[in-house]
Design a protein around this motif. Structure first.
Motif, PDB file in Angstrom:
ATOM      1  N   SER A 141       2.852  -0.898 -17.483  1.00  0.00           N
ATOM      2  CA  SER A 141       3.813   0.142 -17.057  1.00  0.00           C
ATOM      3  C   SER A 141       5.110  -0.484 -16.560  1.00  0.00           C
ATOM      4  O   SER A 141       6.198   0.005 -16.825  1.00  0.00           O
ATOM      5  N   PHE A 142       4.970  -1.601 -15.809  1.00  0.00           N
ATOM      6  CA  PHE A 142       6.150  -2.293 -15.278  1.00  0.00           C
ATOM      7  C   PHE A 142       7.045  -2.769 -16.415  1.00  0.00           C
ATOM      8  O   PHE A 142       8.265  -2.600 -16.397  1.00  0.00           O
TER       9      PHE A 142
ATOM     10  N   TRP B  25       0.833  -1.210   0.000  1.00  0.00           N
ATOM     11  CA  TRP B  25       0.000   0.000   0.000  1.00  0.00           C
ATOM     12  C   TRP B  25       0.868   1.261   0.000  1.00  0.00           C
ATOM     13  O   TRP B  25       0.595   2.211  -0.752  1.00  0.00           O
ATOM     14  N   LEU B  26       1.919   1.275   0.809  1.00  0.00           N
ATOM     15  CA  LEU B  26       2.781   2.454   0.883  1.00  0.00           C
ATOM     16  C   LEU B  26       3.452   2.744  -0.466  1.00  0.00           C
ATOM     17  O   LEU B  26       3.536   3.900  -0.899  1.00  0.00           O
ATOM     18  N   LEU B  27       3.942   1.684  -1.127  1.00  0.00           N
ATOM     19  CA  LEU B  27       4.647   1.874  -2.390  1.00  0.00           C
ATOM     20  C   LEU B  27       3.715   2.340  -3.510  1.00  0.00           C
ATOM     21  O   LEU B  27       4.169   3.006  -4.447  1.00  0.00           O
ATOM     22  N   THR B  28       2.440   1.994  -3.426  1.00  0.00           N
ATOM     23  CA  THR B  28       1.501   2.420  -4.480  1.00  0.00           C
ATOM     24  C   THR B  28       0.841   3.751  -4.167  1.00  0.00           C
ATOM     25  O   THR B  28       0.427   4.457  -5.088  1.00  0.00           O
TER      26      THR B  28
ATOM     27  N   ASP C 100       7.986  -3.249  -8.024  1.00  0.00           N
ATOM     28  CA  ASP C 100       7.559  -1.853  -8.068  1.00  0.00           C
ATOM     29  C   ASP C 100       8.334  -1.041  -9.101  1.00  0.00           C
ATOM     30  O   ASP C 100       7.965   0.083  -9.413  1.00  0.00           O
ATOM     31  N   GLY C 101       9.422  -1.591  -9.636  1.00  0.00           N
ATOM     32  CA  GLY C 101      10.147  -0.901 -10.685  1.00  0.00           C
ATOM     33  C   GLY C 101      11.559  -0.493 -10.325  1.00  0.00           C
ATOM     34  O   GLY C 101      12.176   0.308 -11.034  1.00  0.00           O
TER      35      GLY C 101
ATOM     36  N   VAL D  39      -0.683  -6.419  -6.890  1.00  0.00           N
ATOM     37  CA  VAL D  39       0.522  -7.047  -7.445  1.00  0.00           C
ATOM     38  C   VAL D  39       1.675  -7.008  -6.447  1.00  0.00           C
ATOM     39  O   VAL D  39       2.322  -8.027  -6.173  1.00  0.00           O
ATOM     40  N   ILE D  40       1.935  -5.854  -5.867  1.00  0.00           N
ATOM     41  CA  ILE D  40       3.082  -5.708  -4.965  1.00  0.00           C
ATOM     42  C   ILE D  40       2.839  -6.446  -3.647  1.00  0.00           C
ATOM     43  O   ILE D  40       3.732  -7.128  -3.128  1.00  0.00           O
TER      44      ILE D  40
END
Length: 388
Positions: A381-382, A137-140, A188-189, A308-309
């Motif tokens: 996007s990834f 959640w934090l990363l998105t 996350d990239g 996904v993450i």
């Protein structure tokens, strides 16, 4: 349940149609193996420590029953409810992990457990799935608001957990959570250069642990030098696999399990090898593989970055824990006190793994109208970012 039709619009009918039934069935297959192998492995251990012959069986039946309920109940939650559960649970377990340093039970020089009436709770086990979802959640979230320091907060949370686990110490759990976080950053990239740097940092941390923690040094040296130190448990486990051969000696016919101090816990896979043989051991490995691979394949079609993450972190922790247990039992890596999900004895382990699998099922379940999306086209996007 397989009789539910597409016209059935009840909550249970919608859940059954939309949940990943293969992963759900595989989870209950592992729980079934847990019942069977606990009947085989635990009586000798209980007698050896002077307890009732069926003590571990009765307790594990209760733990695995609760695990089955947790898997089913959590899998019915919405994505918003899973996130809320992870946030609240993560906060409570973070505090409980810190509490172990002051009021925890010390076993073999480590303080990882809190005494409860019927069991000893290991808060860090529950911290692992909650951390994966909260980090997802934090990363998105930072994609929704350019002013939200999601990456900074995620790294801060990871650093706090790192210090707590180092202080217990629990190097195995620290390594698993580090791998979970690194996998999430990769998905996350994170650039491959930084991924390589992260892997190098993990290797450097392992080398540092070798010099800083005597129990880590002892396990590594015993792995590298078979003629040095005490190899009783691993030698006995390997003997069990040899006795079992291809088809095993048969249910209840194992003998080496009576000599294994941790036959019901860390070395339960050796009991499976002796009594049921290589065929059943390969079946157990296949069930773990199906859960991991099927979940990752479902993520390929998922456009929700939060899902996904988060699920990447959850399934990484699950698969890595299973690999570490089975590989150490087979003496492919240094021994590590890590349970085999759903199969080894332990209330904290069974229920925390159930929480993780329930979260995986809930997050990957088709949920029309879900508002947890932080942007569409994530996988596209990834792939574009990786191509740059």
């Amino acid at each position: 349940m397989p009789g539910y039709s597409r016209s059935d619009d009840s909550p249970l009918g919608r859940w059954w149609r939309n949940v990943d039934r293969t992963t759900l069935i595989c989870a209950f297959i592992l729980i079934g193996f847990g019942y069977i192998l606990m009947l085989a492995a635990s009586p000798a251990v209980a007698v050896r420590i002077g307890a009732s012959r069926n003590m571990f069986i009765f307790k594990q039946v209760m733990f695995l029953t609760l695990a089955g309920i947790i898997v089913t109940a959590v899998s019915t939650l919405s994505r918003q409810a899973v996130l809320r559960l992870a946030q609240i649970g993560g906060f409570l377990m973070l505090g409980a992990t810190a509490l172990t340093l002051v009021h925890g039970i010390e076993i073999k020089g480590a303080r990882r457990w809190i005494a409860l009436p019927l069991m000893s709770l290991q808060p860090s086990e529950f911290l692992k799935p909650c951390f994966a979802v909260v980090t997802g959640w934090l990363l998105t979230q930072r994609r929704q608001s350019r002013y939200f320091p999601g990456m900074l907060v995620a790294f801060t949370l990871f650093g706090v957990i790192l210090m707590l686990l180092k202080s217990q110490p629990d190097i195995g759990m620290l390594t698993v959570i580090s791998c979970v976080f690194l996998a999430q950053l990769f998905v996350d990239g994170l650039s491959l250069i930084l991924v390589g740097l992260g892997i190098a940092t993990l290797i450097g941390g392992g080398i540092a642990a070798f010099f800083l923690f005597p129990h880590v040094r002892s396990r590594v040296e015993r792995f590298l030098h078979p003629n040095v130190g005490d190899h009783y448990q691993i030698d006995t486990a390997l003997r069990a696999f040899g006795n079992g051969g291809l088809t095993g000696r048969g249910p209840g016919e194992g003998r080496v399990k009576d000599l294994l101090p941790d036959a019901h816990a860390d070395f339960v896979f050796a009991v499976a090898g002796e009594e049921y043989g290589m065929i059943v051991c390969m079946l157990i490995i296949a069930v773990f593989g199906v859960i991991v691979v099927r979940t990752l394949l479902r993520l390929i079609r998922e456009d929700n970055p939060f899902v996904v993450i988060s699920v990447t972190g959850l399934v990484t922790g699950f698969g890595l824990q299973a690999f570490v247990n089975m590989a150490s039992t087979l003496h492919l890596i240094p021994t590590k006190g890590m349970t085999l999900p759903f199969i080894s004895y332990g209330g904290s382990s069974a229920m925390s793994i159930a929480l993780a699998i329930g979260m995986v099922l809930a997050l990957t379940r088709y949920q029309p109208g879900s508002t947890t999306h932080a942007g569409q086209g994530f996988m596209t996007s990834f792939k574009q970012r990786r191509a740059l």
